[in-house]
Design an enzyme around this catalytic site. Structure first.
Site, PDB file in Angstrom:
ATOM      1  N   ASN A 120       0.840  -1.192   0.000  1.00 24.54           N
ATOM      2  CA  ASN A 120       0.000   0.000   0.000  1.00 24.54           C
ATOM      3  C   ASN A 120       0.882   1.253   0.000  1.00 24.54           C
ATOM      4  OD1 ASN A 120      -2.459   1.705   0.621  1.00 24.54           O
ATOM      5  ND2 ASN A 120      -1.170   2.124   2.408  1.00 24.54           N
ATOM      6  N   ARG A 122       0.506 -12.605   2.879  1.00 27.32           N
ATOM      7  CA  ARG A 122      -0.532 -11.937   3.652  1.00 27.32           C
ATOM      8  C   ARG A 122      -0.501 -10.508   3.117  1.00 27.32           C
ATOM      9  NH1 ARG A 122      -0.328  -7.279   7.197  1.00 27.32           N
ATOM     10  NH2 ARG A 122      -2.019  -7.428   8.687  1.00 27.32           N
ATOM     11  N   ASP A 131      -1.155  -6.784   3.151  1.00 27.45           N
ATOM     12  CA  ASP A 131      -1.354  -5.759   4.175  1.00 27.45           C
ATOM     13  C   ASP A 131      -2.342  -4.694   3.697  1.00 27.45           C
ATOM     14  OD1 ASP A 131      -0.344  -4.583   6.708  1.00 27.45           O
ATOM     15  OD2 ASP A 131       0.366  -2.974   5.415  1.00 27.45           O
ATOM     16  N   GLU A 146      -5.723  -8.803   4.612  1.00 27.65           N
ATOM     17  CA  GLU A 146      -6.133  -8.068   5.813  1.00 27.65           C
ATOM     18  C   GLU A 146      -7.247  -7.113   5.380  1.00 27.65           C
ATOM     19  OE1 GLU A 146      -4.515  -4.989   9.229  1.00 27.65           O
ATOM     20  OE2 GLU A 146      -3.740  -4.871   7.197  1.00 27.65           O
ATOM     21  N   ASP A 170      -1.671  -6.482  15.851  1.00 29.88           N
ATOM     22  CA  ASP A 170      -2.127  -5.101  16.011  1.00 29.88           C
ATOM     23  C   ASP A 170      -2.986  -4.967  17.271  1.00 29.88           C
ATOM     24  OD1 ASP A 170      -0.879  -3.966  13.768  1.00 29.88           O
ATOM     25  OD2 ASP A 170      -2.412  -4.825  12.458  1.00 29.88           O
TER      26      ASP A 170
END
Ligand code: GLC
Ligand code: CA
Length: 580
Positions: free
Chosen positions: A107, A203, A205, A250, A318
């Protein structure tokens, strides 16, 4: 269903384990966990029954967001090891039958990434277009920030460039510009690179931010007709490079939005998505001692394409986010499990681990993990969960749950021989600290959470219908009980969980099952019974004339049964495709 049916859609029945290299095991005594340290501890994961290791970011980083701020997507942080060490780790994992996935953090980059450094200096550089800029003053975006209290806006003015750049997360993490085909190619190249080194997928993000979905909807995908095309292209690319690689997303969004990110058959997007919804309602149900909230959430779980899967979890690295609950509901969970302001973070989450939240109640802990493994999906564990580690609230923010892994009662917890002052995060102290909770002790204690989880994983892996089955909430009269069934055309599992602190007995209705049928316990009596209490019988339960079974449950008890399959499930979505 046979094991051979499920082996290439492996993520349908996997057990995922998330490890942070930095805090797992230090082999060279510098106080920082390393890649080699993960390799040396792989047999611990194998013993537990894990099938897929998820490595948190290990890329070069200035460490302002625990490695989620990357300066080189093709490298390894020197403190953690080398590319060679990564290849050795992946190779050794394969030897032990484990798959390995990596965090794909695309991202954004770190603002120290050479791309961003060049982008700010030179508007004519091709890297300028790797980021998202605006020349005019942005409106107030304080409502859109991911980390309230640490961040005020999602646009920040860059002095050198004289423009504002977009950053959904921290201001030191400028977002990449997905509208730029060169960026999309770069992302594919990054994925291709790690696949070539043997990784089994990623995974992914911050998927909503990556695609600018949700409230912000900022201009990152202007030239892509549909942001979903970005994921489709990536999915299709990794499938061409490596047929059985996965994308685990996620996506903390409501179910209807999560559903669209799985994609349709033939135009797949994500293969797995974390079930943030069930996770949040699970905590609400635990706080209330009433299964209703979780049952309602699960009833709303949308149907997804046959190859896709939910990743079920109770904790990640988190904050334990409760953002999808109403303020009043969140208040109930806070009151039950994190009443002090220091337990809370960002106004929406908790920075505690499960065992301290449940007051160390072993029976309750087992019940929660029994749920995690019995809900159709792929259970995902965060390191340390298997031994019941706690948190250290003295560590800032989310770091409270990112403390070093506790291998032994030694002063460095068997994590490292260096002085604990040099560790990336402080050790847990007190009742959940390494003197009391550690792998060495758990392995030899037959009653430990570790040994319970081994049993649970063993039963889970022997019953692929738990991964493949269609979920059905079963009728029974008690609000404190959740009864559910996971059924494929060939087999079904019935699981019954008691959220209350009293022993109960309830009549569970089993649609489609003939009177006289027998249900057999799958979890050994010594695990489902009150510790030190009377051992319950292993006699099968018999379905009565009304199609019900009477199930007795200890306080916070749980039982799993193998049951005959209900009619009508054969040929359904729950079946694996021909040739698995
Ligand atoms: C994801 C990660 C989180 C990180 C953020 C920004 O939400 O889970 O740890 O801070 O992305 O990369
Ligand atoms: Ca080290």
């Amino acid at each position: 269903m046979r094991l051979t049916d499920t082996s290439d859609l492996w993520w349908k029945t996997a057990v995922v384990y998330c490890a942070d290299v930095e805090t797992f095991h230090d082999t060279n005594g510098d106080g920082i966990g390393d890649i080699e340290g993960i390799g040396r501890r792989l047999d611990h994961l194998v013993e537990l029954g894990v099938t897929c290791l998820w490595l948190m970011p290990f890329y070069p980083t200035p460490e302002r967001d625990d490695g989620y701020d990357v300066v080189d997507f093709y490298g390894v942080d020197r403190r953690l090891g080398s590319l060679g060490d990564v290849v050795e780790l992946v190779r050794t994992a394969k030897d032990r039958g484990l798959r390995v996935i990596a965090d794909l953090v695309v991202n954004h980059t770190s603002n120290q990434h050479p791309w961003f450094l060049e982008a700010r200096e030179d508007p004519k550089s091709p890297y300028h277009q790797y980021y998202v800029w605006r020349e005019d003053k942005p409106p107030d975006t304080s409502e859109m920030v991911v980390f309230p209290g640490e961040q005020e806006a999602i646009w920040t003015k860059d002095r050198k460039a004289g423009k504002w750049y977009l950053h959904h997360f921290y201001r030191h993490q400028p977002d990449l510009n997905l509208s730029n085909p060169a960026v999309r190619t770069e992302i594919a190249k990054i994925a291709g690179f790690w696949l070539e080194l043997g990784f089994d997928g990623f995974r992914v993000d911050g998927v909503p931010q990556l695609l600018s979905l949700g409230p912000s909807n900022e201009p990152k995908n202007d030239d892509v007709a549909n942001p979903h095309d970005v994921l489709r292209d990536l999915r299709s690319f990794i499938g061409r490079r490596r047929g059985d690689a996965v994308l685990l997303g996620e996506v903390n969004m409501p179910y209807d939005q999560q559903r669209t990110l799985f994609g349709e058959s033939g135009a797949a997007e994500l293969d797995l998505i974390f079930d943030f919804v069930a996770m949040q309602y699970l905590y609400l149900s635990l706080a209330r001692g009433d299964a209703g909230a979780l049952a309602t959430a699960l009833k709303n779980r949308p149907a997804i394409r046959r190859e896709a899967q939910w990743a079920v979890f109770v904790r990640n690295h988190d904050e334990l986010t409760l953002d999808q609950l109403t303020e009043a509901e969140r208040g109930e969970v806070f009151a039950a499990f994190g009443p002090d302001p220091e337990h809370q973070v960002y106004g929406r989450g908790l920075r505690r681990r499960l065992p301290p939240m449940l007051g160390g109640d072993q029976r309750w802990l087992r019940m929660v993990y029994s749920l995690v493994f019995s809900l159709p999906g792929t259970p995902t564990l965060f390191y340390g969960e298997e031994i019941g580690m706690g948190e250290n609230l003295a560590a800032p923010g989310r770091h409270a749950v990112r403390t070093p892994m506790q291998w032994s009662p030694d002063p460095g917890a068997g994590f490292s021989t260096a002085h604990p002052k040099t560790f990336p995060a402080p050790l847990v102290e007190g009742r959940f600290g390494p003197e009391h909770i550690n792998v060495e002790a758990c392995r030899t204690d037959p009653e430990s959470l570790f040994n319970f989880l081994r049993h649970l994983i063993d039963v889970y892996r022997r019953h692929p219908e738990l991964g493949w089955g269609q979920l059905e909430i079963l009728d029974q009269p008690l609000p404190c009980v959740l009864a559910h069934r996971a059924a494929t055309g060939e087999a079904s599992i019935v699981a019954v969980h008691n959220f209350s602190s009293d022993a109960v007995s309830t009549a569970v209705k089993l649609p489609g099952v003939q009177p006289g049928h027998e249900l057999h316990d799958l979890i050994a009596a010594r695990w489902r019974d009150e510790p030190g209490g009377r051992q319950s019988s292993d006699r099968p339960l018999v379905v009565d004339d009304e199609g019900r079974v009477e199930v007795q449950l200890a306080a916070r008890g749980f039982r799993w049964f193998g049951a005959p399959q209900p009619p009508g499930t054969r040929g359904s979505q729950a079946e694996p495709p021909a040739l698995g």
